[in-house]
Write an enzyme that holds these catalytic residues in place. Structure first.
Site, PDB file in Angstrom:
ATOM      1  N   HIS A  56      -7.375  -3.543   5.016  1.00 40.68           N
ATOM      2  CA  HIS A  56      -6.786  -2.188   4.963  1.00 40.68           C
ATOM      3  C   HIS A  56      -7.600  -1.318   4.004  1.00 40.68           C
ATOM      4  O   HIS A  56      -7.953  -0.182   4.319  1.00 40.68           O
ATOM      5  CB  HIS A  56      -5.321  -2.275   4.513  1.00 40.68           C
ATOM      6  CG  HIS A  56      -4.739  -0.968   4.034  1.00 40.68           C
ATOM      7  ND1 HIS A  56      -5.048  -0.417   2.808  1.00 40.68           N
ATOM      8  CD2 HIS A  56      -3.891  -0.091   4.622  1.00 40.68           C
ATOM      9  CE1 HIS A  56      -4.409   0.732   2.672  1.00 40.68           C
ATOM     10  NE2 HIS A  56      -3.694   0.957   3.757  1.00 40.68           N
ATOM     11  N   ASN A  57      -7.899  -1.855   2.839  1.00 44.81           N
ATOM     12  CA  ASN A  57      -8.649  -1.076   1.853  1.00 44.81           C
ATOM     13  C   ASN A  57     -10.086  -0.821   2.314  1.00 44.81           C
ATOM     14  O   ASN A  57     -10.629   0.254   2.078  1.00 44.81           O
ATOM     15  CB  ASN A  57      -8.641  -1.764   0.493  1.00 44.81           C
ATOM     16  CG  ASN A  57      -7.342  -1.527  -0.254  1.00 44.81           C
ATOM     17  OD1 ASN A  57      -6.301  -1.302   0.350  1.00 44.81           O
ATOM     18  ND2 ASN A  57      -7.400  -1.580  -1.565  1.00 44.81           N
TER      19      ASN A  57
ATOM     20  N   LYS B 277      -4.416  -6.837   3.499  1.00 42.10           N
ATOM     21  CA  LYS B 277      -4.447  -5.688   2.581  1.00 42.10           C
ATOM     22  C   LYS B 277      -5.881  -5.347   2.194  1.00 42.10           C
ATOM     23  O   LYS B 277      -6.260  -4.177   2.078  1.00 42.10           O
ATOM     24  CB  LYS B 277      -3.611  -5.957   1.324  1.00 42.10           C
ATOM     25  CG  LYS B 277      -3.681  -4.841   0.262  1.00 42.10           C
ATOM     26  CD  LYS B 277      -3.149  -3.554   0.798  1.00 42.10           C
ATOM     27  CE  LYS B 277      -3.333  -2.283   0.001  1.00 42.10           C
ATOM     28  NZ  LYS B 277      -3.812  -2.179  -1.306  1.00 42.10           N
TER      29      LYS B 277
ATOM     30  N   SER C 243       0.825  -1.207   0.000  1.00 38.64           N
ATOM     31  CA  SER C 243       0.000   0.000   0.000  1.00 38.64           C
ATOM     32  C   SER C 243       0.850   1.245   0.000  1.00 38.64           C
ATOM     33  O   SER C 243       1.948   1.265   0.549  1.00 38.64           O
ATOM     34  CB  SER C 243      -0.913   0.039   1.223  1.00 38.64           C
ATOM     35  OG  SER C 243      -1.657   1.250   1.212  1.00 38.64           O
TER      36      SER C 243
ATOM     37  N   GLU D  15      -9.837   1.899   4.569  1.00 39.21           N
ATOM     38  CA  GLU D  15      -9.592   3.091   3.730  1.00 39.21           C
ATOM     39  C   GLU D  15     -10.927   3.654   3.217  1.00 39.21           C
ATOM     40  O   GLU D  15     -11.164   4.871   3.260  1.00 39.21           O
ATOM     41  CB  GLU D  15      -8.670   2.678   2.581  1.00 39.21           C
ATOM     42  CG  GLU D  15      -8.435   3.687   1.483  1.00 39.21           C
ATOM     43  CD  GLU D  15      -7.584   3.081   0.344  1.00 39.21           C
ATOM     44  OE1 GLU D  15      -6.506   2.521   0.616  1.00 39.21           O
ATOM     45  OE2 GLU D  15      -8.021   3.154  -0.824  1.00 39.21           O
TER      46      GLU D  15
END
Ligand code: 6PG
Length: 477
Positions: free
Chosen positions: A185-186, A182, A128, A189
């Site tokens: 994480h997104n 990940k 990222s 986000e």
């Protein structure tokens, strides 16, 4: 063969990762389907370090020292599978194939299992930080075998972002764990971005403030607990002026948010695992609503509002309320995301260290933020924390803002301003802390129409009530 690492796929992310390796003193083998991209990398950035360009995949593989480490940086899905199939016959036992794209973790699990049969390591890694991060230090979330991390970890830690000298890269867990983290994480986000967008809208509607003024408020917020990359760029974006029209840049942008799929995957997986990630889900659906053009056209000017006209009397107090509500909602989104990581870790046997995930998100990535330090500390106090919100620091940090949060959500509702992420996060907060939820009634209904049974508060066991036709209770079994 002397390259220590190779990159195939030299679009901007691959090219920047290759340059990052080279700048850290590694000899980097580079390859791209069309050789022109490889040539332009060497022509433009050859002075970054030691590159070995190859036109064919065969030469590229031959230029790598064993165990070979090949980073694939092509489009997720079919193109990644195609490159893997091309690589398999060229590699030797013990070699490591690294997929650094945004792959869906079930694909990573499938590929890892397939490569294992060929004696190869497959590392699905989250990366990222966008283009800039890839070049200057991203946050890196590698999954796969522990053995592969022994070879690869030091190189990845080397090129990752550093916070207080600590690399933003650590071993996440086996097979799909890296890409899973990940993905979450997104999802976070998406929640962060939606919450920021709602705060912007609240300030706009409540204060009638201009984009520039709101940008200044965000710049101020970035000096406190909210300090983060996304708040920082929001301040800049809001203050940016469109060169063509002279209007605020955000005012000329169409209000339809797009998405490439990682947020949707996060929500789909949360449904599978039964983890309530309402903040991320609302953020994902808010993007979908913004793009629901026929529905918006049908509703606009037609659906009645019966809303008030927002008149804020104390400007400074209102701004502080929005700030506190944003912070509290943000903590909810993270708490939910970390619950999802814990549930998946259990389901797939990944043994993910949540504190370490917060640590490697402190720098390099899109959600990097000062407050991730607080999350790392919370998991240091208790590695098995059942709920991030219930950690002593967050109990008081969020508790301090609860009244403000309620005022904002209530005023937004009264004045007809949508706050899906703020409001659902507050509802989650009240739900998770509730003494008793109305789920008792759901259970009674299920038992009534489908004999689905229920448990009792006064004795253990599973019960079913026989309901007679006049719907009064008849017999109990
Ligand atoms: C990152 C970003 C990156 C991607 C976004 C955009 O961590 O560097 O998350 O992976 O640019 O996920 O996603 P959407 O197009 O779905 O908004």
């Amino acid at each position: 063969a002397r390259a220590q690492i190779g990159v195939t796929g030299l679009a901007v992310m691959g090219r920047n990762l290759a340059r990052n390796f080279a700048r850290h003193g590694y000899t980097v083998a580079v390859h791209n389907r069309s050789y022109a991209k490889t040539e332009s990398l060497i022509a433009d950035h050859g002075t970054d370090g030691d590159f070995i360009p190859s036109e064919s995949m065969k030469d590229f593989v031959a230029s790598l020292a064993q165990p070979r480490k090949v980073v694939i940086m092509v489009k997720a899905g079919g193109p990644t599978d195609a490159v893997i199939q091309e690589l398999i016959p060229l590699l030797d036992e013990g070699d490591i194939v690294i997929d650094a794209g945004n792959a869906h973790f079930p694909d990573t699990r499938r590929r890892e299992a397939e490569l294992k049969e060929h004696g190869l390591h497959f590392v699905g890694t989250g990366v990222s930080g966008g283009e800039e991060g890839a070049l200057n230090g991203p946050s890196i979330m590698p999954g796969g075998s522990k053995e592969s991390y022994e070879w690869l970890g030091p190189i990845l830690e080397d090129i990752s972002a550093k916070v207080d000298g600590v690399p933003c890269c650590t071993y996440v867990g086996s097979d799909g764990a890296g890409h899973f983290v990940k993905m979450v994480h997104n999802g976070i986000e998406y929640a962060d971005m939606q919450l920021i967008a709602e705060a912007y809208d609240l300030l706009k509607q409540g204060l009638g403030a201009s984009a520039k003024e709101i940008g200044e408020i965000f710049a101020e917020w970035n000096k406190g607990d909210l300090e983060s990359f996304l708040i920082e760029i929001t301040a800049d974006v809001l203050q940016h002026v469109d060169a063509e029209t002279g209007s605020a840049f955000v005012d000329i942008i169409l209000d339809r948010a797009e998405q490439k799929g990682t947020g949707r995957w996060t929500v789909q997986n949360a449904l599978d695992l039964g983890v309530p990630i309402t903040g991320i889900a609302e953020a994902t659906f808010a993007r979908a609503l913004s793009g629901s053009v026929p529905q918006r056209t049908a509703a606009n000017g037609v659906l009645e509002a019966h809303a008030g006209t927002w008149e804020v009397t104390d400007r400074e107090a209102f701004i502080e309320d929005v700030r506190l509500a944003l912070y509290a909602s943000k903590v909810v989104a993270y708490s939910q995301g970390f619950d999802q990581i814990a549930a998946a870790s259990e389901e797939f046997g990944w043994d993910i260290d949540r504190g370490a995930m917060a640590r490697i998100w402190r720098g390099g990535c899109i959600i990097r933020a000062r407050f991730l330090n607080r999350i790392t500390e919370a998991y240091e106090r208790d590695a098995n924390l059942p709920l991030l919100l219930a950690d002593e620091y967050f109990v008081s940090a969020v508790g301090h803002g609860v009244s403000a949060w309620r005022r904002i959500v209530a005023q937004a509702a009264l004045n007809g301003v949508p706050t899906p992420a703020f409001a659902s996060s507050l509802s989650y907060y009240d739900g998770v802390r509730a003494d008793r939820l109305p789920a008792n009634l759901i259970q009674a209904q299920r038992d009534f129409f489908g004999a689905h049974t229920y448990q009792r508060t006064d004795k253990a066991g599973v019960f079913h009530t026989e309901w007679s036709l006049d719907r009064s209770e008849s017999t109990e079994s």
